[in-house]
Design a protein around this motif. Sequence first.
Motif: not given
Length: 450
Positions: A424-449
């Motif tokens: 998570m430290t690595s992700l935060e230093q890359s400008g990514i937080d936990a909320v964005e990740i969880r929202q992204g997972i839900l979006k991908e699971q609903k509409c997989p590529k």
Amino acid sequence: MFEKFTEKAIDLIYEAQNQAKEMKNAYVQPEHLLLAVVKNSKGIPLRFFRASHMTYDALREVVEDKLKFEKSNRTSIPFGEEFKTLLKDVSDLTKKTGNNYVLPEHLLIAILSEEKSYCRRILEKFDFDIENAKNTFFKLVQKRNKNKSKHPELEEDEDKQISKDDVFNEDLAKSILDDAQEKMKNDGREVIGTDYIISAVLKHSDLDISKILLQNSISFDSFDNELKNISSRTSEFNNKLMFTPCAKEVFEESSQIAKELGSSTLKPEHFILALLKLKKGVAFEVFKKIGINEQKLSDEIIKPIEKQMPQALVILKLAKEEARRLGRNVVGTEMILLGIMSEGFGIGYNVLKELGLSLKDLRVVVENLIGYGNEYFDSEIVFTRRAKRVLEVAWQRAKKDNSPRIMSEHLLYAITTEPSSLAMTSLEQSGIDAVEIRQGILKEQKCPKV
């Protein structure tokens, strides 16, 4: 020239060129780079820009006004002299801070450091806190000690012990446990040892694992005959528990093996692999008396699993390769994150890619966080306790999703439950937080590529 730039740093250079093209300027100037930085800022840089109310649109208006007389219709716009000087300063700065690659922060520090530049005057016009920002970004890019002797996640609390309910919540496992309990009662015993578990597995002769054991001369009858010659349980029992301490230890290890092999369910083969790994207990003594080849049996159990290429197994193998690359014999949460990115597909990878993360940039961040070790030679690679907790959460998440296997999205979700982890430290230093990740997972699971 740009081979030592991270992908995010290169993207900023490209964006600066695009800004110059859009404005039809004759050369790419530092002002274009400042626009690119503000437009793509995340995390700490974004906070500084917001604090001074510096928006992209407001800055663009100021830059366009300054460069309105430097026009050109060229399709290929060269770097201006000031921009070339800035790139040289960036190169020197990268060496000074001890980094192997040019980070986006290096570009911003170089802009902030040129006291006589027009960029500096623009920043002052917006009341941007130049010195504070420069000091902050210097700390971000300052190279850590590259020869850290110990992995940062090693010194942590003990693992949470798995409960009986966690282990025996599958129909097959319950059936095997019931058979083991029945044998225990018939023998007038009060505890279940490893021998009862193996006997119960062999009783289910239709299982693939029972067939593999039979090919290695371990049948229900041969095991039972050898078991009669072992009258003592001293190698297992020292307390009046439902399970002998040895059986409990083997079950805990089998749970870990199941997760590492990408299974969301505990199977008999995981128990036998744990038994072969720990080399203890009555059942293992029987195996030795029968004369099995431990490595051969282990390989025969694992080979069919590997042929199925479970996603989590592939990711964890890649995580171990990343650990070796950094001279480590420890897989922490950051290595699991690298494994997800290294795999290059799946929901976990797609989410991180959509959030702007690349494998190259992530490697740079992790390298700066933990440095290089000299731990890995031929020793076994182990998981930190925090990494094991991530596997445990991923396991539970897979069960919740009714997935027979642990997938990349389960691992990525599990990482977000460890806010102080290196991942998570690595992700935060890359400008990514936990909320964005969880929202992204839900979006991908609903509409997989596809």
